[in-house]
Motif scaffolding. Structure first.
Motif, PDB file in Angstrom:
ATOM      1  N   MET A   1       6.972   9.145  33.616  1.00 47.51           N
ATOM      2  CA  MET A   1       5.384   8.576  33.874  1.00 47.51           C
ATOM      3  C   MET A   1       4.605   8.874  32.604  1.00 47.51           C
ATOM      4  O   MET A   1       3.874   8.106  32.096  1.00 47.51           O
ATOM      5  N   GLN A   2       4.651  10.181  32.317  1.00 49.60           N
ATOM      6  CA  GLN A   2       3.869  10.445  31.110  1.00 49.60           C
ATOM      7  C   GLN A   2       4.200   9.777  29.889  1.00 49.60           C
ATOM      8  O   GLN A   2       3.321   9.627  28.924  1.00 49.60           O
ATOM      9  N   ILE A   3       5.495   9.739  29.717  1.00 52.31           N
ATOM     10  CA  ILE A   3       5.885   8.909  28.399  1.00 52.31           C
ATOM     11  C   ILE A   3       5.620   7.667  28.445  1.00 52.31           C
ATOM     12  O   ILE A   3       4.949   6.993  27.506  1.00 52.31           O
ATOM     13  N   MET A   4       5.403   6.978  29.714  1.00 54.72           N
ATOM     14  CA  MET A   4       4.839   5.376  29.757  1.00 54.72           C
ATOM     15  C   MET A   4       3.503   5.640  29.593  1.00 54.72           C
ATOM     16  O   MET A   4       3.027   4.577  29.045  1.00 54.72           O
TER      17      MET A   4
ATOM     18  N   GLU B   1      19.095  10.239  43.725  1.00 59.30           N
ATOM     19  CA  GLU B   1      18.439  11.108  43.578  1.00 59.30           C
ATOM     20  C   GLU B   1      17.847  11.400  42.205  1.00 59.30           C
ATOM     21  O   GLU B   1      18.183  11.370  41.236  1.00 59.30           O
ATOM     22  N   VAL B   2      16.460  11.737  42.467  1.00 55.34           N
ATOM     23  CA  VAL B   2      15.420  11.752  41.330  1.00 55.34           C
ATOM     24  C   VAL B   2      14.844  12.674  41.437  1.00 55.34           C
ATOM     25  O   VAL B   2      13.944  12.862  42.497  1.00 55.34           O
ATOM     26  N   GLY B   3      14.535  13.981  40.493  1.00 57.46           N
ATOM     27  CA  GLY B   3      13.807  14.891  40.513  1.00 57.46           C
ATOM     28  C   GLY B   3      12.313  14.452  40.112  1.00 57.46           C
ATOM     29  O   GLY B   3      12.060  13.437  39.686  1.00 57.46           O
ATOM     30  N   TYR B   4      11.368  15.132  41.106  1.00 55.45           N
ATOM     31  CA  TYR B   4       9.976  14.943  40.723  1.00 55.45           C
ATOM     32  C   TYR B   4       9.490  15.072  39.167  1.00 55.45           C
ATOM     33  O   TYR B   4       9.060  14.322  38.696  1.00 55.45           O
ATOM     34  N   THR B   5      10.026  16.288  38.576  1.00 52.16           N
ATOM     35  CA  THR B   5       9.843  16.561  37.296  1.00 52.16           C
ATOM     36  C   THR B   5      10.246  15.356  36.519  1.00 52.16           C
ATOM     37  O   THR B   5       9.518  14.998  35.378  1.00 52.16           O
ATOM     38  N   THR B   6      11.375  14.831  36.635  1.00 48.86           N
ATOM     39  CA  THR B   6      12.080  13.711  35.778  1.00 48.86           C
ATOM     40  C   THR B   6      10.954  12.686  36.052  1.00 48.86           C
ATOM     41  O   THR B   6      10.838  11.855  35.075  1.00 48.86           O
TER      42      THR B   6
ATOM     43  N   VAL C   1       2.525   9.917  41.306  1.00 49.24           N
ATOM     44  CA  VAL C   1       3.822  10.544  41.014  1.00 49.24           C
ATOM     45  C   VAL C   1       4.603  10.820  42.004  1.00 49.24           C
ATOM     46  O   VAL C   1       5.814  10.383  42.352  1.00 49.24           O
ATOM     47  N   ARG C   2       4.078  11.385  42.885  1.00 55.20           N
ATOM     48  CA  ARG C   2       4.887  11.823  44.343  1.00 55.20           C
ATOM     49  C   ARG C   2       5.489  10.639  45.098  1.00 55.20           C
ATOM     50  O   ARG C   2       6.473  10.470  45.426  1.00 55.20           O
ATOM     51  N   GLU C   3       4.363   9.678  45.260  1.00 58.02           N
ATOM     52  CA  GLU C   3       4.803   8.238  45.858  1.00 58.02           C
ATOM     53  C   GLU C   3       5.749   7.499  45.217  1.00 58.02           C
ATOM     54  O   GLU C   3       6.576   7.250  45.834  1.00 58.02           O
ATOM     55  N   ILE C   4       5.768   7.689  43.958  1.00 57.47           N
ATOM     56  CA  ILE C   4       6.764   6.821  43.016  1.00 57.47           C
ATOM     57  C   ILE C   4       7.992   7.517  43.400  1.00 57.47           C
ATOM     58  O   ILE C   4       8.997   6.934  43.354  1.00 57.47           O
ATOM     59  N   ASN C   5       7.995   8.990  42.931  1.00 54.68           N
ATOM     60  CA  ASN C   5       9.290   9.457  43.335  1.00 54.68           C
ATOM     61  C   ASN C   5       9.898   9.425  44.662  1.00 54.68           C
ATOM     62  O   ASN C   5      11.122   9.246  44.690  1.00 54.68           O
ATOM     63  N   GLU C   6       9.210   9.546  45.600  1.00 57.28           N
ATOM     64  CA  GLU C   6       9.756   9.156  47.089  1.00 57.28           C
ATOM     65  C   GLU C   6      10.472   7.837  47.054  1.00 57.28           C
ATOM     66  O   GLU C   6      11.518   7.619  47.558  1.00 57.28           O
ATOM     67  N   MET C   7       9.711   6.784  46.588  1.00 56.82           N
ATOM     68  CA  MET C   7      10.353   5.270  46.312  1.00 56.82           C
ATOM     69  C   MET C   7      11.757   5.309  45.605  1.00 56.82           C
ATOM     70  O   MET C   7      12.708   4.747  46.276  1.00 56.82           O
TER      71      MET C   7
END
Length: 130
Positions: free
Chosen positions: A47-50, A37-42, A25-31
């Motif tokens: 990704m949990q929904i997906m 600007e996208v929050g980590y929790t978002t 999740v962190r790698e995806i969020n960084e990209m």
């Protein structure tokens, strides 16, 4: 494979995974954060929904979970194109192509590539009839 069409946010995640391969999740969020600007929790929630929808698979064998897409990029593009073709263009491929090419942003190189593709399609069709 899920039959659902990914939302715009889900498609952004899938695009990262198709380009980068299995990721946390962190790698995806960084990209994603490089574009806007996208929050980590978002990102985590998307990704949990997906995962629940069957779009992603989560490998929980290590401390940090690694996600991978369950849909091929080409399959997703085909599904989305079919949906667009049928809903917006009444199933007419020629209307879709004319609209896409009519925006004056198509380069000569792209037009040459399209022309070659169409020529190849014609050749293949001729071979099918013989």
């Amino acid at each position: 494979m899920s039959k659902s069409t990914p939302t715009d946010a889900e498609l952004e995640v899938l695009n990262v995974l198709w380009a980068k391969g299995p990721s946390t999740v962190r790698e995806i969020n960084e990209m994603l954060s490089q574009e806007k600007e996208v929050g980590y929790t978002t990102t985590l929630k998307i990704m949990q929904i997906m995962t629940a929808k069957g779009l992603l698979e989560r490998d929980e064998s290590s401390r940090t979970h690694v996600y991978k897409p369950l849909m091929k990029e080409s399959d997703t593009q085909r599904t989305m194109m079919d949906k667009l073709l049928n809903s917006a263009f009444g199933g007419s491929a020629s209307k879709l192509v004319m609209q896409a090419l009519g925006n004056n942003k198509t380069t000569k190189a792209e037009l040459d590539e399209i022309r070659k593709f169409l020529d190849d399609q014609l050749e293949n069709r001729k071979g099918d009839r013989e």
